[in-house]
Design a protein around this motif. Sequence first.
Motif, PDB file in Angstrom:
ATOM      1  N   LEU A 223      -3.720  14.919   5.461  1.00 26.62           N
ATOM      2  CA  LEU A 223      -2.952  13.686   5.514  1.00 26.62           C
ATOM      3  C   LEU A 223      -2.465  13.353   4.109  1.00 26.62           C
ATOM      4  CD1 LEU A 223      -2.062  11.206   7.252  1.00 26.62           C
ATOM      5  CD2 LEU A 223      -4.168  10.081   6.500  1.00 26.62           C
ATOM      6  N   PHE A 224      -1.189  12.989   4.006  1.00 25.36           N
ATOM      7  CA  PHE A 224      -0.596  12.595   2.719  1.00 25.36           C
ATOM      8  C   PHE A 224      -0.472  11.075   2.690  1.00 25.36           C
ATOM      9  CE2 PHE A 224       0.460  16.960   3.170  1.00 25.36           C
ATOM     10  CZ  PHE A 224       0.687  17.480   1.912  1.00 25.36           C
ATOM     11  N   MET A 225      -1.168  10.465   1.745  1.00 29.08           N
ATOM     12  CA  MET A 225      -1.134   9.017   1.582  1.00 29.08           C
ATOM     13  C   MET A 225      -0.195   8.659   0.441  1.00 29.08           C
ATOM     14  SD  MET A 225      -3.289   7.566   3.715  1.00 29.08           S
ATOM     15  CE  MET A 225      -3.383   6.007   2.856  1.00 29.08           C
ATOM     16  N   VAL A 226       0.766   7.789   0.740  1.00 32.34           N
ATOM     17  CA  VAL A 226       1.715   7.338  -0.276  1.00 32.34           C
ATOM     18  C   VAL A 226       1.778   5.819  -0.213  1.00 32.34           C
ATOM     19  CG1 VAL A 226       4.116   7.404  -1.055  1.00 32.34           C
ATOM     20  CG2 VAL A 226       3.067   9.465  -0.092  1.00 32.34           C
ATOM     21  N   GLN A 227       1.820   5.168  -1.346  1.00 31.60           N
ATOM     22  CA  GLN A 227       1.928   3.711  -1.376  1.00 31.60           C
ATOM     23  C   GLN A 227       3.345   3.302  -1.722  1.00 31.60           C
ATOM     24  OE1 GLN A 227      -1.074   1.202  -3.103  1.00 31.60           O
ATOM     25  NE2 GLN A 227      -2.583   2.856  -3.171  1.00 31.60           N
ATOM     26  N   GLY A 228       3.800   2.226  -1.079  1.00 29.64           N
ATOM     27  CA  GLY A 228       5.130   1.713  -1.373  1.00 29.64           C
ATOM     28  C   GLY A 228       5.835   1.226  -0.125  1.00 29.64           C
ATOM     29  N   CYS A 229       7.096   0.909  -0.277  1.00 28.99           N
ATOM     30  CA  CYS A 229       7.945   0.452   0.811  1.00 28.99           C
ATOM     31  C   CYS A 229       8.597   1.683   1.445  1.00 28.99           C
ATOM     32  CB  CYS A 229       9.003  -0.496   0.263  1.00 28.99           C
ATOM     33  SG  CYS A 229      10.267  -0.976   1.448  1.00 28.99           S
ATOM     34  N   PRO A 230       8.489   1.863   2.765  1.00 29.76           N
ATOM     35  CA  PRO A 230       9.039   3.065   3.404  1.00 29.76           C
ATOM     36  C   PRO A 230      10.506   3.324   3.057  1.00 29.76           C
ATOM     37  CG  PRO A 230       7.697   1.858   4.967  1.00 29.76           C
ATOM     38  CD  PRO A 230       7.789   0.990   3.739  1.00 29.76           C
ATOM     39  N   GLU A 231      11.302   2.256   2.985  1.00 30.76           N
ATOM     40  CA  GLU A 231      12.716   2.433   2.697  1.00 30.76           C
ATOM     41  C   GLU A 231      12.939   3.021   1.304  1.00 30.76           C
ATOM     42  OE1 GLU A 231      12.377  -1.335   5.324  1.00 30.76           O
ATOM     43  OE2 GLU A 231      11.182  -0.235   3.855  1.00 30.76           O
ATOM     44  N   GLU A 232      11.972   2.812   0.398  1.00 29.12           N
ATOM     45  CA  GLU A 232      12.090   3.366  -0.953  1.00 29.12           C
ATOM     46  C   GLU A 232      11.383   4.712  -1.087  1.00 29.12           C
ATOM     47  OE1 GLU A 232      10.456   0.331  -3.413  1.00 29.12           O
ATOM     48  OE2 GLU A 232      12.050  -1.129  -2.976  1.00 29.12           O
ATOM     49  N   VAL A 233      10.350   4.908  -0.281  1.00 31.77           N
ATOM     50  CA  VAL A 233       9.547   6.138  -0.373  1.00 31.77           C
ATOM     51  C   VAL A 233      10.280   7.342   0.216  1.00 31.77           C
ATOM     52  CG1 VAL A 233       7.491   7.262   0.591  1.00 31.77           C
ATOM     53  CG2 VAL A 233       7.303   5.001  -0.493  1.00 31.77           C
ATOM     54  N   PHE A 234      10.925   7.155   1.369  1.00 31.90           N
ATOM     55  CA  PHE A 234      11.442   8.300   2.107  1.00 31.90           C
ATOM     56  C   PHE A 234      12.531   9.106   1.388  1.00 31.90           C
ATOM     57  CE2 PHE A 234       9.359   6.743   6.038  1.00 31.90           C
ATOM     58  CZ  PHE A 234       8.764   7.949   6.397  1.00 31.90           C
ATOM     59  N   PRO A 235      13.509   8.478   0.740  1.00 33.03           N
ATOM     60  CA  PRO A 235      14.523   9.307   0.076  1.00 33.03           C
ATOM     61  C   PRO A 235      13.911  10.312  -0.901  1.00 33.03           C
ATOM     62  CG  PRO A 235      15.279   7.045   0.205  1.00 33.03           C
ATOM     63  CD  PRO A 235      13.857   7.040   0.670  1.00 33.03           C
ATOM     64  N   HIS A 236      12.888   9.883  -1.636  1.00 36.92           N
ATOM     65  CA  HIS A 236      12.222  10.799  -2.576  1.00 36.92           C
ATOM     66  C   HIS A 236      11.510  11.922  -1.823  1.00 36.92           C
ATOM     67  CE1 HIS A 236       9.662  12.356  -5.741  1.00 36.92           C
ATOM     68  NE2 HIS A 236       8.608  12.076  -4.989  1.00 36.92           N
TER      69      HIS A 236
END
Length: 490
Positions: free
Chosen positions: A70-83
């Motif tokens: 599982l990959f855990m990422v913190q932040g707002c999805p709208e900002e995380v996904f493009p990266h």
Amino acid sequence: MQHSSIHWFRKGLRLHDNPALLAAATDCCRLHPLFILNPSSSQAGTNAWRFLLNALRDLDESLQEMGSRLFMVQGCPEEVFPHLFHAWGTTRLTFKVDTEPSARQRDATVAKLAERHGVEVIQEVSHTLYDTERVLALNDGKAPLTYKGLQSLLASLGPPEKPAPTLTLEHLQGCHTPCQVSHDTEYGVPTLEEMGQDPTEVGPHLYPGRETAALARLNALTDRTAWLCGFKKPETEPTSLSPSTTVLSPYLKFGCLSVHTFWWWLDEVYQGREHSQHPVSLHGQLLWREFFYTAGAGIPNFDRMVGNPICLQVDWDNNPQHLRAWREGQTGYPFIGTIMTQLRTEGWIHHLARHAVACFLTRGDLWISWEEGLKVFEELLLDADWSLNASNWLWLSGSAFFHRYFHIYSPVAFSKKTDRDRAYIRKYLPVLKDFPAKYIYEPWKASRAVQEQAGCLVGTHYPQPIVEHGAVSKRNLGRMKVARAQKGTK
């Protein structure tokens, strides 16, 4: 085409009955199971955070058994996904359908971002028994406002879909999850401290957040066939020291347990046996869940009074002191304090206990807005599901759905009726444990000598009642009649 897939976990924290996860693994050469932590969007308290983080660790462990992570990422999805789309070379994004308005808006934004990056999006219904959009369409876009109304609509759709297969190694053949040695550092599940929570504030670990725990809890009911078939929700005990219901609600809320799996598991139990019927049966409870999800999806401003077309408009009082006393269990009414103490420490209370404290806060005694109670439940309940939480507060405050507004829970009489041996109060309010049974729910009526003998002086060691129930409930009943008259109802 062999896809590079991201499966975006949100509430469906499980490998069983997860059609969106299976879609991610289909024709897939590279899979990134992802969970995005966005602390700013959550009002959850420490107990709920512990449940979530444990569920995520359990999910990661289950994925590791199949060579994934599982990959855990913190932040707002709208900002995380493009990266992530760029870094992982993503060609497909899958996730389950959410019904809440804010979640739908978020998902629509993410879907547009994916389209701009050439990423295919697959959404699957799995958190509800039925597709709420389809149910609403059957009713001209409007949410049914009665349980029977929902049943009529669902009758035309037939039974719920059967659960999808559990993800196995076979589904992941030829599918690789890229993991580095630094995975736990970069993408590991954080601790409570790392999420800004104080681990000393958590209560006893009665309901561990894990898919494996959810399935174990479900399977433990296998030997209770007679109880399952005879289950009638209103007849369960609110003050039982061991829960008189299944306590599967937190697992359904986070999706550690599939509602489809639960439904069809019950269907097998019911086969060939006499059993209780809707709406009080366990199947009936799952349809109540469906009813509230559909209402939340179809009614504007569902979690607030203003702008909510089905909500009674009430001039509630603004009394921060009374609200604080209610939240902290310091109203001077032991039954209310006992329930709120159990909620604060354990994260779960029986539905009739919820009825009692919600009535006390709103139309019964304190005349404080149900929106304030909703916020407290959102923080403290493990099963604080947006749609169900709002629905229950609308109902219990007499603002919608429930029209017997004159039925008021007495914080004394109801407690005496349900906690006859006084064990419930003695467990959660030990300050009162030595009071005679006659006075334990009305300690202010005990003489000073009795209070001294019990080691608890009312007004010193335990608060005096902040209101007089008989007087305020009568006054509030009149205020509710006025509010309903202004709406043109009786």
